[in-house]
Design a protein around this motif. Structure first.
Motif, mmCIF file in Angstrom:
data_model
loop_
_atom_site.group_PDB
_atom_site.id
_atom_site.type_symbol
_atom_site.label_atom_id
_atom_site.label_comp_id
_atom_site.label_asym_id
_atom_site.label_seq_id
_atom_site.Cartn_x
_atom_site.Cartn_y
_atom_site.Cartn_z
ATOM 1 N N UNK A 52 -32.499 -29.118 48.627
ATOM 2 C CA UNK A 52 -32.089 -28.834 47.172
ATOM 3 C C UNK A 52 -33.064 -29.410 46.016
ATOM 4 N N UNK A 53 -33.776 -30.153 46.309
ATOM 5 C CA UNK A 53 -34.695 -30.987 45.387
ATOM 6 C C UNK A 53 -36.170 -30.939 45.983
ATOM 7 N N UNK A 54 -36.893 -30.518 45.026
ATOM 8 C CA UNK A 54 -38.362 -30.282 45.464
ATOM 9 C C UNK A 54 -39.044 -31.700 45.396
ATOM 10 N N UNK A 55 -40.054 -31.933 45.847
ATOM 11 C CA UNK A 55 -40.904 -32.991 45.747
ATOM 12 C C UNK A 55 -41.718 -33.015 44.495
ATOM 13 N N UNK A 56 -41.924 -34.234 43.978
ATOM 14 C CA UNK A 56 -42.666 -34.080 42.816
ATOM 15 C C UNK A 56 -44.440 -34.004 43.110
ATOM 16 N N UNK A 57 -45.082 -33.900 42.155
ATOM 17 C CA UNK A 57 -46.599 -33.589 42.430
ATOM 18 C C UNK A 57 -47.432 -34.591 43.325
ATOM 19 N N UNK A 62 -36.082 -31.407 38.342
ATOM 20 C CA UNK A 62 -36.038 -29.879 38.910
ATOM 21 C C UNK A 62 -35.205 -30.009 40.021
ATOM 22 N N UNK A 63 -34.633 -28.665 40.624
ATOM 23 C CA UNK A 63 -34.056 -28.625 41.680
ATOM 24 C C UNK A 63 -34.221 -27.101 42.168
ATOM 25 N N UNK A 64 -33.980 -26.662 43.470
ATOM 26 C CA UNK A 64 -34.305 -25.367 43.695
ATOM 27 C C UNK A 64 -32.910 -24.550 43.398
ATOM 28 N N UNK A 65 -33.157 -23.294 42.889
ATOM 29 C CA UNK A 65 -32.159 -22.208 42.622
ATOM 30 C C UNK A 65 -31.279 -22.008 43.652
ATOM 31 N N UNK A 73 -44.357 -23.514 49.018
ATOM 32 C CA UNK A 73 -43.717 -24.369 48.135
ATOM 33 C C UNK A 73 -43.550 -23.836 46.675
ATOM 34 N N UNK A 74 -44.980 -23.230 46.409
ATOM 35 C CA UNK A 74 -45.314 -22.983 45.030
ATOM 36 C C UNK A 74 -44.587 -21.552 44.733
ATOM 37 N N UNK A 75 -44.165 -20.902 45.721
ATOM 38 C CA UNK A 75 -43.344 -19.538 45.309
ATOM 39 C C UNK A 75 -41.805 -19.884 45.148
ATOM 40 N N UNK A 76 -41.404 -20.910 45.583
ATOM 41 C CA UNK A 76 -39.870 -21.155 45.288
ATOM 42 C C UNK A 76 -39.500 -21.347 43.951
ATOM 43 N N UNK A 77 -38.279 -20.792 43.590
ATOM 44 C CA UNK A 77 -37.770 -20.931 42.340
ATOM 45 C C UNK A 77 -37.181 -22.237 42.092
#
Length: 488
Positions: free
Chosen positions: A74-79, A88-91, A106-110
């Motif tokens: 649900x939650x992406x990793x930071x930079x 942020x979180x995934x749609x 990962x760069x294409x995930x909304x």
């Protein structure tokens, strides 16, 4: 002859002065807490976006992962790739990320903002204003605004209470400031909203100025001139130890409302015993209240064990000692008089420059101790280890040298726990790695190096513009200091 001679006649620095200085200095233990309080009550806990409300319906067993790993869907990793993104979180849940050795791009995930708020960790803070009112991400500037509003109150209080003390007396304004900080500071702990808390902090900042300004004035005006420097330096120990007290309280409580209440409630005790204070006899005489001044001097003489002075000290003697001061009080002075003569102009410019550099370094470091990268309750102790300065013994730049108060201030710093080795290097060692120098290459030290050009080398050497720390027999300096400092 002047008022200083009268103080010597009633006992000089006697029993009354010791009690007087101690009682007025005690609130200093909590004055440092007021300035640094925002580092704890508004500390930023670790946090990430709250999961969608229906996340509990998902079956964890089919993925055979722990709940901490489950959040990564649900939650992406930071930079940096080492922790969850805070804003942020995934749609949509990305279940493929739970599969070992996945190759998802990962760069294409909304992603989207935290629509359901944030989840805060409680390992360091149980509750802060940040977690209560969710002052993170786009609202993070509101966290800094709390400190800005408080400092605005300090500035306003200096203007308001400074004028009131000249009109109504130091003692009366000091007593009122204790009560104001006790009531409004404690009310801050009960604030139902961010707006109410900011209002209470502004008014508390005004009271802090009233306590500091009038406390120093009332203290100094009852002390013989030759003891003032020593007393001023010793009194600053209360502020230093106050930082350590704040660290202990923050470690013990870890709840912003409790910490706010504990830091302000003792003001009621100070308010209670402040009625024992004696109004400045000098102020009373200059405001045509000589009878009250005479009674105050008699009281001080009796406490100091000088009862024979009571019969000798009369109104005529009092007026004869202070005739010049009474005469000069009838003249009107403005800020321009600080620059009118050469001597006053030199002293004023030096004081402004040194005070600016000291405040620039102090507030630049103290207002956001969380960026030091150490545990929250160690931050004030680390900060206490950072400040050591030389104090000149003469207003002449050619004659300045370390003075007695400097060695007391140095001893005060050495009493603190040692700072982390990454901020200090031995004279014989090589500079630390670039990542350890990052903090000294950023403001305020970077800006302080530029200010060296504005001051003479002597004043630069004996001010915080060339910060040098002596700890455990070692002499250290940040790599970003001016070259002239390192040549010493």
């Amino acid at each position: 002859m002047g008022f200083a001679d009268l103080l010597e006649e009633v006992g000089g620095f006697g029993r009354y002065q010791w009690l007087h200085v101690t009682l007025i200095s005690l609130p200093g233990l909590l004055m440092a807490s007021q300035n640094l309080l925002n580092n704890f009550v508004s500390g930023i806990p670790g946090h990430h976006c709250s999961l969608p409300a229906n996340h509990s319906h998902y079956n964890l067993s089919q993925y055979q992962v722990e709940e901490k790993e489950f959040i990564k869907a649900f939650i992406p990793m930071d930079s940096s790739g080492t922790r969850l993104d805070r804003c942020k979180r995934y749609v949509e849940p990305q279940w493929q990320l739970l599969v070992p050795n996945n190759t998802a791009n990962l760069s294409q995930l909304q992603t989207e903002e935290c629509l359901d708020g944030w989840t805060f960790e409680k390992s360091e803070f149980f509750a802060t204003t940040v977690s209560e009112w969710q002052l993170v991400c786009s609202l993070r500037p509101l966290k800094q605004m709390i400190q800005t509003i408080y400092m605005g109150g300090v500035l306003t209080g200096a203007i308001v209470f400074g004028g009131l003390s000249d009109r109504f007396g130091r003692r009366s304004v000091l007593i009122w400031s204790y009560l104001q900080l006790g009531i409004l500071g404690s009310s801050s702990a009960l604030s139902p909203s961010y707006t109410a808390y900011c209002i209470f902090r502004f008014l508390s900042g005004m009271a802090v100025s009233g306590i500091i300004l009038n406390g120093v004035s009332l203290k100094v005006e009852w002390i013989p001139t030759k003891e003032r420097t020593l007393v001023g330096t010793l009194s600053s120990f209360f502020f230093t130890f106050g930082q350590m007290v704040l660290a202990g309280l923050a470690f013990w409580l870890r709840d912003w409302r409790k910490l706010q209440l504990v830091a302000c409630a003792p003001m009621f005790l100070f308010f209670t015993y402040s009625w024992w204070y004696v109004e400045s006899a000098r102020w009373l005489v200059l405001n045509r209240r000589s009878e009250e001044a005479l009674k105050s001097l008699h009281r001080v003489a009796r406490i100091n064990g000088k009862p024979e002075v009571v019969d000798k000290l009369t109104l005529e003697v009092l007026h004869s000692h202070m005739s010049k001061e009474i005469e000069s009080s009838r003249s009107k002075f403005t800020a321009y008089d600080l620059l009118r003569t050469r001597g006053m102009r030199r002293i004023s410019i030096c004081l402004v420059a040194v005070w600016f550099s000291t405040s620039f370094a102090y507030y630049g470091l103290a207002m956001d101790l969380q960026k030091f990268g150490v545990g929250g309750c160690l931050r004030p102790r680390v900060f206490s280890c950072l400040l050591s300065s030389y104090l000149p013994t003469s207003s002449s730049p050619q004659k300045c040298r370390p003075s007695g108060p400097f060695w007391l201030a140095l001893g005060k710093v050495l009493l603190q726990p040692p700072s982390p080795p990454s901020i200090c290097i031995l004279e014989s060692s090589t500079p630390p790695s670039s990542d350890r120098q990052e903090w000294v290459l950023s403001p305020p030290w970077q800006g302080l190096a530029a200010w060296q050009l504005l001051l003479s080398s002597c004043w630069t050497r004996y001010s915080l513009l060339c910060p040098v720390w002596y700890m455990g027999g070692r002499r250290c300096w940040p790599a970003a200091s001016p070259a002239s400092c390192q040549r010493r």
